[in-house]
Design a protein around this motif. Structure first.
Motif, PDB file in Angstrom:
ATOM      1  N   TYR A   1      47.688 101.313  -5.205  1.00  0.00           N
ATOM      2  CA  TYR A   1      48.835 100.413  -5.066  1.00  0.00           C
ATOM      3  C   TYR A   1      49.866 100.688  -6.167  1.00  0.00           C
ATOM      4  N   VAL A   2      49.401 100.745  -7.411  1.00  0.00           N
ATOM      5  CA  VAL A   2      50.301 100.971  -8.539  1.00  0.00           C
ATOM      6  C   VAL A   2      50.916 102.366  -8.450  1.00  0.00           C
ATOM      7  N   SER A   3      50.121 103.367  -8.092  1.00  0.00           N
ATOM      8  CA  SER A   3      50.647 104.731  -7.952  1.00  0.00           C
ATOM      9  C   SER A   3      51.758 104.782  -6.918  1.00  0.00           C
ATOM     10  N   GLN A   4      51.567 104.115  -5.798  1.00  0.00           N
ATOM     11  CA  GLN A   4      52.600 104.110  -4.756  1.00  0.00           C
ATOM     12  C   GLN A   4      53.896 103.497  -5.260  1.00  0.00           C
ATOM     13  N   LEU A   5      53.797 102.419  -6.032  1.00  0.00           N
ATOM     14  CA  LEU A   5      54.984 101.770  -6.590  1.00  0.00           C
ATOM     15  C   LEU A   5      55.721 102.747  -7.514  1.00  0.00           C
ATOM     16  N   TYR A   6      54.988 103.376  -8.426  1.00  0.00           N
ATOM     17  CA  TYR A   6      55.610 104.304  -9.369  1.00  0.00           C
ATOM     18  C   TYR A   6      56.110 105.565  -8.673  1.00  0.00           C
ATOM     19  N   GLU A   7      55.362 106.057  -7.690  1.00  0.00           N
ATOM     20  CA  GLU A   7      55.792 107.252  -6.933  1.00  0.00           C
ATOM     21  C   GLU A   7      57.144 107.007  -6.268  1.00  0.00           C
ATOM     22  N   ARG A   8      57.312 105.819  -5.714  1.00  0.00           N
ATOM     23  CA  ARG A   8      58.573 105.492  -5.040  1.00  0.00           C
ATOM     24  C   ARG A   8      59.750 105.638  -5.991  1.00  0.00           C
ATOM     25  N   HIS A   9      59.592 105.193  -7.215  1.00  0.00           N
ATOM     26  CA  HIS A   9      60.673 105.288  -8.202  1.00  0.00           C
ATOM     27  C   HIS A   9      60.813 106.705  -8.763  1.00  0.00           C
ATOM     28  N   LEU A  10      59.700 107.299  -9.179  1.00  0.00           N
ATOM     29  CA  LEU A  10      59.750 108.597  -9.845  1.00  0.00           C
ATOM     30  C   LEU A  10      60.144 109.736  -8.920  1.00  0.00           C
ATOM     31  N   SER A  11      59.921 109.578  -7.622  1.00  0.00           N
ATOM     32  CA  SER A  11      60.303 110.635  -6.688  1.00  0.00           C
ATOM     33  C   SER A  11      61.810 110.889  -6.729  1.00  0.00           C
TER      34      SER A  11
ATOM     35  N   GLU B   1      59.651  96.442 -12.027  1.00  0.00           N
ATOM     36  CA  GLU B   1      59.164  95.944 -10.737  1.00  0.00           C
ATOM     37  C   GLU B   1      57.706  95.494 -10.833  1.00  0.00           C
ATOM     38  N   PHE B   2      56.870  96.297 -11.464  1.00  0.00           N
ATOM     39  CA  PHE B   2      55.462  95.935 -11.602  1.00  0.00           C
ATOM     40  C   PHE B   2      55.309  94.630 -12.381  1.00  0.00           C
ATOM     41  N   GLU B   3      56.005  94.523 -13.507  1.00  0.00           N
ATOM     42  CA  GLU B   3      55.867  93.335 -14.341  1.00  0.00           C
ATOM     43  C   GLU B   3      56.462  92.095 -13.693  1.00  0.00           C
TER      44      GLU B   3
ATOM     45  N   THR C   1      65.255 122.313 -18.836  1.00  0.00           N
ATOM     46  CA  THR C   1      65.188 121.630 -17.534  1.00  0.00           C
ATOM     47  C   THR C   1      64.181 120.496 -17.589  1.00  0.00           C
ATOM     48  N   GLY C   2      63.050 120.731 -18.246  1.00  0.00           N
ATOM     49  CA  GLY C   2      62.014 119.711 -18.375  1.00  0.00           C
ATOM     50  C   GLY C   2      62.505 118.490 -19.130  1.00  0.00           C
ATOM     51  N   LYS C   3      63.270 118.730 -20.195  1.00  0.00           N
ATOM     52  CA  LYS C   3      63.811 117.611 -20.977  1.00  0.00           C
ATOM     53  C   LYS C   3      64.807 116.802 -20.156  1.00  0.00           C
ATOM     54  N   GLU C   4      65.625 117.485 -19.362  1.00  0.00           N
ATOM     55  CA  GLU C   4      66.571 116.785 -18.483  1.00  0.00           C
ATOM     56  C   GLU C   4      65.829 116.001 -17.408  1.00  0.00           C
ATOM     57  N   THR C   5      64.801 116.623 -16.836  1.00  0.00           N
ATOM     58  CA  THR C   5      63.997 115.959 -15.809  1.00  0.00           C
ATOM     59  C   THR C   5      63.328 114.719 -16.380  1.00  0.00           C
ATOM     60  N   LEU C   6      62.777 114.850 -17.576  1.00  0.00           N
ATOM     61  CA  LEU C   6      62.125 113.708 -18.214  1.00  0.00           C
ATOM     62  C   LEU C   6      63.123 112.584 -18.476  1.00  0.00           C
ATOM     63  N   ALA C   7      64.299 112.919 -18.935  1.00  0.00           N
ATOM     64  CA  ALA C   7      65.314 111.888 -19.196  1.00  0.00           C
ATOM     65  C   ALA C   7      65.631 111.098 -17.928  1.00  0.00           C
ATOM     66  N   GLN C   8      65.773 111.800 -16.804  1.00  0.00           N
ATOM     67  CA  GLN C   8      66.016 111.120 -15.524  1.00  0.00           C
ATOM     68  C   GLN C   8      64.802 110.314 -15.082  1.00  0.00           C
ATOM     69  N   ALA C   9      63.622 110.882 -15.283  1.00  0.00           N
ATOM     70  CA  ALA C   9      62.390 110.217 -14.863  1.00  0.00           C
ATOM     71  C   ALA C   9      62.125 108.952 -15.673  1.00  0.00           C
ATOM     72  N   VAL C  10      62.486 108.966 -16.946  1.00  0.00           N
ATOM     73  CA  VAL C  10      62.280 107.780 -17.784  1.00  0.00           C
ATOM     74  C   VAL C  10      63.060 106.594 -17.228  1.00  0.00           C
ATOM     75  N   LEU C  11      64.267 106.840 -16.758  1.00  0.00           N
ATOM     76  CA  LEU C  11      65.051 105.757 -16.153  1.00  0.00           C
ATOM     77  C   LEU C  11      64.348 105.191 -14.925  1.00  0.00           C
ATOM     78  N   ARG C  12      63.788 106.073 -14.101  1.00  0.00           N
ATOM     79  CA  ARG C  12      63.066 105.638 -12.896  1.00  0.00           C
ATOM     80  C   ARG C  12      61.764 104.928 -13.268  1.00  0.00           C
ATOM     81  N   TRP C  13      61.091 105.453 -14.307  1.00  0.00           N
ATOM     82  CA  TRP C  13      59.854 104.840 -14.786  1.00  0.00           C
ATOM     83  C   TRP C  13      60.127 103.419 -15.295  1.00  0.00           C
TER      84      TRP C  13
END
Length: 146
Positions: free
Chosen positions: A25-35, A122-124, A104-116
């Motif tokens: 359940y939690v993975s699906q929630l995070y996957e939706r955002h991080l994708s 949402e979880f909290e 590229t990894g650092k840029e990807t992480l920066a974008q992913a942190v916002l989604r995370w």
């Protein structure tokens, strides 16, 4: 010593079942955002861990992530293929390979942190901040008992 219960146990009494169901359940929630940042939840945790410890060796990362090395190698392949993670010898003549994020990894992480962060909110909101904090504390205690 355990005591026998008169009520037969079912899968609903199984700790493993409950944890795995919650994890899905939690993975699906995070996957939706991080994708939206092009990462899975599992990839995000690896990328974030490498960012925290640039040059980390695979064995150390596997231990920190509570993964076996074979699983870690398989998980890293797409991140390396996509140019997010780089593996390089730590020094000339050394067999030790350190992992680092590429530009590229650092840029990807920066974008992913916002989604995370959005996934965290949402979880909290659904589970409660205090309950979420206590859950994390309990789960980390479980994996640190060795």
């Amino acid at each position: 010593m355990t005591s026998a219960s008169t009520t037969p146990s079912t899968y609903l009494d199984c700790n493993c079942f409950a944890i795995r169901q919650a994890a899905r359940y939690v993975s699906q929630l995070y996957e939706r955002h991080l994708s939206e940042a092009g990462l899975t939840a599992a990839q995000f945790t690896l990328v974030a861990a490498i960012a925290r410890r640039p040059g980390v060796q695979m064995a150390d990362l596997a231990d920190a992530m509570v993964m076996d090395r074979t699983t870690l190698v398989r998980a890293l392949k797409p991140l390396q293929r996509d140019g997010i993670v780089e593996a390089a010898p730590e020094s000339s003549g050394s067999r030790a390979v350190g992992l680092r994020l590429s530009a590229t990894g650092k840029e990807t992480l920066a974008q992913a942190v916002l989604r995370w962060q959005a996934a965290q909110v949402e979880f909290e909101e659904k589970f409660g901040q205090d309950r979420a904090r206590e859950l994390r504390k309990s789960l980390f205690a479980l994996t640190s008992t060795g």
